[in-house]
Motif scaffolding. Structure first.
Motif, PDB file in Angstrom:
ATOM      1  N   SER A 193       0.851  -1.189   0.000  1.00 22.54           N
ATOM      2  CA  SER A 193       0.000   0.000   0.000  1.00 22.54           C
ATOM      3  C   SER A 193       0.894   1.249   0.000  1.00 22.54           C
ATOM      4  O   SER A 193       1.991   1.242   0.542  1.00 22.54           O
ATOM      5  CB  SER A 193      -0.928  -0.008   1.199  1.00 22.54           C
ATOM      6  OG  SER A 193      -0.193   0.272   2.342  1.00 22.54           O
ATOM      7  N   PHE A 194       0.361   2.283  -0.636  1.00 18.87           N
ATOM      8  CA  PHE A 194       1.127   3.530  -0.782  1.00 18.87           C
ATOM      9  C   PHE A 194       0.967   4.379   0.478  1.00 18.87           C
ATOM     10  O   PHE A 194      -0.149   4.696   0.887  1.00 18.87           O
ATOM     11  CB  PHE A 194       0.617   4.248  -2.041  1.00 18.87           C
ATOM     12  CG  PHE A 194       0.935   5.702  -2.097  1.00 18.87           C
ATOM     13  CD1 PHE A 194       2.253   6.141  -2.033  1.00 18.87           C
ATOM     14  CD2 PHE A 194      -0.079   6.641  -2.250  1.00 18.87           C
ATOM     15  CE1 PHE A 194       2.546   7.492  -2.079  1.00 18.87           C
ATOM     16  CE2 PHE A 194       0.197   7.993  -2.309  1.00 18.87           C
ATOM     17  CZ  PHE A 194       1.508   8.412  -2.223  1.00 18.87           C
ATOM     18  N   GLU A 195       2.071   4.750   1.098  1.00 22.85           N
ATOM     19  CA  GLU A 195       2.039   5.619   2.279  1.00 22.85           C
ATOM     20  C   GLU A 195       2.629   6.974   1.889  1.00 22.85           C
ATOM     21  O   GLU A 195       3.836   7.105   1.685  1.00 22.85           O
ATOM     22  CB  GLU A 195       2.846   5.013   3.431  1.00 22.85           C
ATOM     23  CG  GLU A 195       2.192   3.812   4.090  1.00 22.85           C
ATOM     24  CD  GLU A 195       0.813   4.107   4.682  1.00 22.85           C
ATOM     25  OE1 GLU A 195       0.542   5.274   5.023  1.00 22.85           O
ATOM     26  OE2 GLU A 195       0.004   3.176   4.770  1.00 22.85           O
ATOM     27  N   PRO A 196       1.773   7.997   1.735  1.00 23.17           N
ATOM     28  CA  PRO A 196       2.269   9.288   1.246  1.00 23.17           C
ATOM     29  C   PRO A 196       3.150  10.025   2.250  1.00 23.17           C
ATOM     30  O   PRO A 196       3.009   9.853   3.459  1.00 23.17           O
ATOM     31  CB  PRO A 196       0.993  10.079   0.986  1.00 23.17           C
ATOM     32  CG  PRO A 196      -0.080   9.413   1.720  1.00 23.17           C
ATOM     33  CD  PRO A 196       0.319   7.998   1.960  1.00 23.17           C
ATOM     34  N   ASN A 197       4.051  10.826   1.699  1.00 26.34           N
ATOM     35  CA  ASN A 197       4.843  11.759   2.510  1.00 26.34           C
ATOM     36  C   ASN A 197       4.199  13.129   2.378  1.00 26.34           C
ATOM     37  O   ASN A 197       4.133  13.678   1.276  1.00 26.34           O
ATOM     38  CB  ASN A 197       6.285  11.830   1.997  1.00 26.34           C
ATOM     39  CG  ASN A 197       7.016  10.545   2.260  1.00 26.34           C
ATOM     40  OD1 ASN A 197       6.911   9.974   3.341  1.00 26.34           O
ATOM     41  ND2 ASN A 197       7.742  10.059   1.271  1.00 26.34           N
ATOM     42  N   ILE A 198       3.735  13.632   3.515  1.00 27.39           N
ATOM     43  CA  ILE A 198       3.014  14.912   3.496  1.00 27.39           C
ATOM     44  C   ILE A 198       3.761  15.929   4.352  1.00 27.39           C
ATOM     45  O   ILE A 198       4.247  15.601   5.438  1.00 27.39           O
ATOM     46  CB  ILE A 198       1.578  14.711   4.044  1.00 27.39           C
ATOM     47  CG1 ILE A 198       0.791  13.827   3.076  1.00 27.39           C
ATOM     48  CG2 ILE A 198       0.869  16.033   4.267  1.00 27.39           C
ATOM     49  CD1 ILE A 198      -0.550  13.383   3.591  1.00 27.39           C
ATOM     50  N   LEU A 199       3.841  17.155   3.824  1.00 28.44           N
ATOM     51  CA  LEU A 199       4.464  18.230   4.598  1.00 28.44           C
ATOM     52  C   LEU A 199       3.380  19.182   5.077  1.00 28.44           C
ATOM     53  O   LEU A 199       2.505  19.582   4.297  1.00 28.44           O
ATOM     54  CB  LEU A 199       5.470  18.988   3.715  1.00 28.44           C
ATOM     55  CG  LEU A 199       6.151  20.186   4.383  1.00 28.44           C
ATOM     56  CD1 LEU A 199       7.018  19.745   5.556  1.00 28.44           C
ATOM     57  CD2 LEU A 199       7.001  20.945   3.369  1.00 28.44           C
ATOM     58  N   THR A 224      10.309  18.489  -4.927  1.00 29.05           N
ATOM     59  CA  THR A 224      11.268  17.533  -4.356  1.00 29.05           C
ATOM     60  C   THR A 224      10.707  16.111  -4.323  1.00 29.05           C
ATOM     61  O   THR A 224      11.413  15.180  -3.965  1.00 29.05           O
ATOM     62  CB  THR A 224      11.670  17.897  -2.906  1.00 29.05           C
ATOM     63  OG1 THR A 224      10.495  17.815  -2.101  1.00 29.05           O
ATOM     64  CG2 THR A 224      12.285  19.262  -2.806  1.00 29.05           C
ATOM     65  N   GLY A 225       9.406  15.966  -4.640  1.00 28.69           N
ATOM     66  CA  GLY A 225       8.827  14.624  -4.671  1.00 28.69           C
ATOM     67  C   GLY A 225       7.912  14.332  -3.495  1.00 28.69           C
ATOM     68  O   GLY A 225       7.426  13.207  -3.347  1.00 28.69           O
ATOM     69  N   LEU A 226       7.646  15.353  -2.655  1.00 25.29           N
ATOM     70  CA  LEU A 226       6.668  15.134  -1.582  1.00 25.29           C
ATOM     71  C   LEU A 226       5.291  14.928  -2.220  1.00 25.29           C
ATOM     72  O   LEU A 226       4.970  15.541  -3.240  1.00 25.29           O
ATOM     73  CB  LEU A 226       6.642  16.335  -0.632  1.00 25.29           C
ATOM     74  CG  LEU A 226       7.840  16.426   0.312  1.00 25.29           C
ATOM     75  CD1 LEU A 226       7.863  17.770   1.019  1.00 25.29           C
ATOM     76  CD2 LEU A 226       7.784  15.299   1.340  1.00 25.29           C
ATOM     77  N   ASP A 227       4.480  14.074  -1.605  1.00 23.99           N
ATOM     78  CA  ASP A 227       3.201  13.718  -2.239  1.00 23.99           C
ATOM     79  C   ASP A 227       2.108  14.765  -2.012  1.00 23.99           C
ATOM     80  O   ASP A 227       1.179  14.870  -2.808  1.00 23.99           O
ATOM     81  CB  ASP A 227       2.739  12.358  -1.715  1.00 23.99           C
ATOM     82  CG  ASP A 227       3.773  11.283  -1.984  1.00 23.99           C
ATOM     83  OD1 ASP A 227       4.073  11.050  -3.167  1.00 23.99           O
ATOM     84  OD2 ASP A 227       4.313  10.700  -1.026  1.00 23.99           O
ATOM     85  N   GLY A 228       2.204  15.498  -0.908  1.00 33.25           N
ATOM     86  CA  GLY A 228       1.182  16.503  -0.638  1.00 33.25           C
ATOM     87  C   GLY A 228       1.693  17.545   0.341  1.00 33.25           C
ATOM     88  O   GLY A 228       2.612  17.273   1.121  1.00 33.25           O
ATOM     89  N   VAL A 229       1.093  18.740   0.278  1.00 35.58           N
ATOM     90  CA  VAL A 229       1.473  19.822   1.204  1.00 35.58           C
ATOM     91  C   VAL A 229       0.195  20.448   1.751  1.00 35.58           C
ATOM     92  O   VAL A 229      -0.732  20.752   0.995  1.00 35.58           O
ATOM     93  CB  VAL A 229       2.313  20.913   0.487  1.00 35.58           C
ATOM     94  CG1 VAL A 229       2.700  22.015   1.471  1.00 35.58           C
ATOM     95  CG2 VAL A 229       3.561  20.318  -0.142  1.00 35.58           C
ATOM     96  N   ILE A 230       0.164  20.637   3.066  1.00 33.74           N
ATOM     97  CA  ILE A 230      -0.996  21.294   3.684  1.00 33.74           C
ATOM     98  C   ILE A 230      -0.504  22.476   4.516  1.00 33.74           C
ATOM     99  O   ILE A 230       0.548  22.385   5.166  1.00 33.74           O
ATOM    100  CB  ILE A 230      -1.810  20.285   4.536  1.00 33.74           C
ATOM    101  CG1 ILE A 230      -3.097  20.922   5.054  1.00 33.74           C
ATOM    102  CG2 ILE A 230      -1.006  19.691   5.694  1.00 33.74           C
ATOM    103  CD1 ILE A 230      -4.129  19.916   5.556  1.00 33.74           C
ATOM    104  N   VAL A 231      -1.232  23.574   4.435  1.00 34.78           N
ATOM    105  CA  VAL A 231      -0.918  24.752   5.253  1.00 34.78           C
ATOM    106  C   VAL A 231      -2.073  24.935   6.222  1.00 34.78           C
ATOM    107  O   VAL A 231      -3.241  24.883   5.818  1.00 34.78           O
ATOM    108  CB  VAL A 231      -0.761  26.020   4.375  1.00 34.78           C
ATOM    109  CG1 VAL A 231      -0.492  27.251   5.234  1.00 34.78           C
ATOM    110  CG2 VAL A 231       0.371  25.841   3.362  1.00 34.78           C
ATOM    111  N   MET A 232      -1.762  25.099   7.517  1.00 30.33           N
ATOM    112  CA  MET A 232      -2.830  25.306   8.503  1.00 30.33           C
ATOM    113  C   MET A 232      -2.543  26.569   9.310  1.00 30.33           C
ATOM    114  O   MET A 232      -1.395  26.801   9.711  1.00 30.33           O
ATOM    115  CB  MET A 232      -2.911  24.120   9.454  1.00 30.33           C
ATOM    116  CG  MET A 232      -3.374  22.837   8.805  1.00 30.33           C
ATOM    117  SD  MET A 232      -3.733  21.610  10.070  1.00 30.33           S
ATOM    118  CE  MET A 232      -2.967  20.177   9.339  1.00 30.33           C
ATOM    119  N   GLY A 233      -3.597  27.337   9.538  1.00 33.63           N
ATOM    120  CA  GLY A 233      -3.435  28.571  10.304  1.00 33.63           C
ATOM    121  C   GLY A 233      -4.647  28.822  11.176  1.00 33.63           C
ATOM    122  O   GLY A 233      -5.601  28.022  11.217  1.00 33.63           O
ATOM    123  N   CYS A 234      -4.627  29.951  11.880  1.00 33.68           N
ATOM    124  CA  CYS A 234      -5.756  30.346  12.733  1.00 33.68           C
ATOM    125  C   CYS A 234      -6.988  30.625  11.861  1.00 33.68           C
ATOM    126  O   CYS A 234      -6.846  31.023  10.699  1.00 33.68           O
ATOM    127  CB  CYS A 234      -5.427  31.631  13.473  1.00 33.68           C
ATOM    128  SG  CYS A 234      -3.861  31.610  14.346  1.00 33.68           S
TER     129      CYS A 234
END
Ligand code: FES
Length: 257
Positions: A2-8, A56-66
């Motif tokens: 199974s694919f395990e993503p790398n998320i930043l 760089t090959g990361l699978d996903g990026v999420i930004v979280m704020g107030c």
């Protein structure tokens, strides 16, 4: 396997990072696929950071704020929303918008933090591995991503986005308020034009090409290519290379990629 993503995840110190802490101490369960960079405010996250992370090959990026209205620097997250809305539109142009998300999570929302990470991990699993990871990264898409990066670094586009709230809410120097939809259309047009110009420029940095060559390689009508060639030449970014028969060839005046 199974694919395990790398998320930043870029998390603002005052709300989302504290929310992640609360999720930890409350033993909220969520997938271990996310790695976190703490920033003082979500407004600190430049869209180019997200693009570089994806490249760089990361699978996903999420930004979280107030949540909107709760930013400790008053309107850092409003500014961020405008910048990242533009990023989403830009990523849509190359089919990568599903790999990015912006969310608001407060310090008291430990459970919500877990839910957001779980949902985003599921979304990235559906997207599959990054097209830039593995032994054969997608070169065409990489070129497109570079064009997006240059587009979002463009000062004129940044200024347009930076002035959006002021001009649509308080008016320009002549106190004229431009409707939000009208202003968004101006930004969309600028985004599409700059993206295409950067695609042309990247091609011309590699080798001299004619309008016809560019039209074929980018699958875009020659008349539109010619329009942008004129604009790039006026900006001194390209020049004539040679005339072959009656066909002019152009090259970029910048260094090759
Ligand atoms: Fe959290 Fe600005 S301090 S978004």
């Amino acid at each position: 396997m199974s694919f395990e993503p790398n998320i930043l995840g870029f998390l603002c110190n005052w709300c989302s990072y504290a929310g992640a802490d609360l999720a930890g101490v409350s033993r909220v369960q969520y997938p271990p696929n996310i790695r976190v960079i703490r920033v003082m405010c979500s407004g600190r996250v430049d869209p180019v950071f997200v693009i570089e992370a994806l490249a760089t090959g990361l699978d996903g990026v999420i930004v979280m704020g107030c949540h909107l209205g709760d930013c400790h620097y008053i309107d850092g997250n409003y500014e961020e929303k405008m910048k990242l809305d533009l990023l989403s539109k830009a990523l849509q142009l190359i089919g990568l918008s599903g790999r990015f998300r912006l969310e608001w999570v407060s310090a008291s929302e430990g459970v919500r933090f877990g839910q957001v990470v779980s949902e985003f991990t599921k979304q990235i699993k559906n997207e599959g591995p990054s097209p830039f990871s593995g032994s054969k990264p997608n070169q065409k898409l990489k070129e497109d991503l570079e064009a997006i990066k240059r587009t979002l670094s463009d000062n004129r586009l940044r200024t347009l986005v930076g002035r959006e709230r002021a001009i649509t809410e308080f008016g320009n120097v002549y106190e004229e308020i431009i409707e939000f939809e009208e202003y968004e259309k101006i930004i969309d047009d600028a985004l599409n034009s700059e993206f295409l110009r950067n695609k042309i420029l990247i091609k011309l940095e590699k080798e001299p090409l004619s309008v016809k060559n560019l039209s074929k390689s980018l699958s875009i009508e020659s008349s539109l290519i010619l329009e942008h060639i004129v604009s790039l030449k006026a900006r001194n970014l390209i020049d004539f290379n040679r005339i072959d028969g009656i066909t002019p060839y152009y090259h970029a005046l910048k260094e090759a990629l």
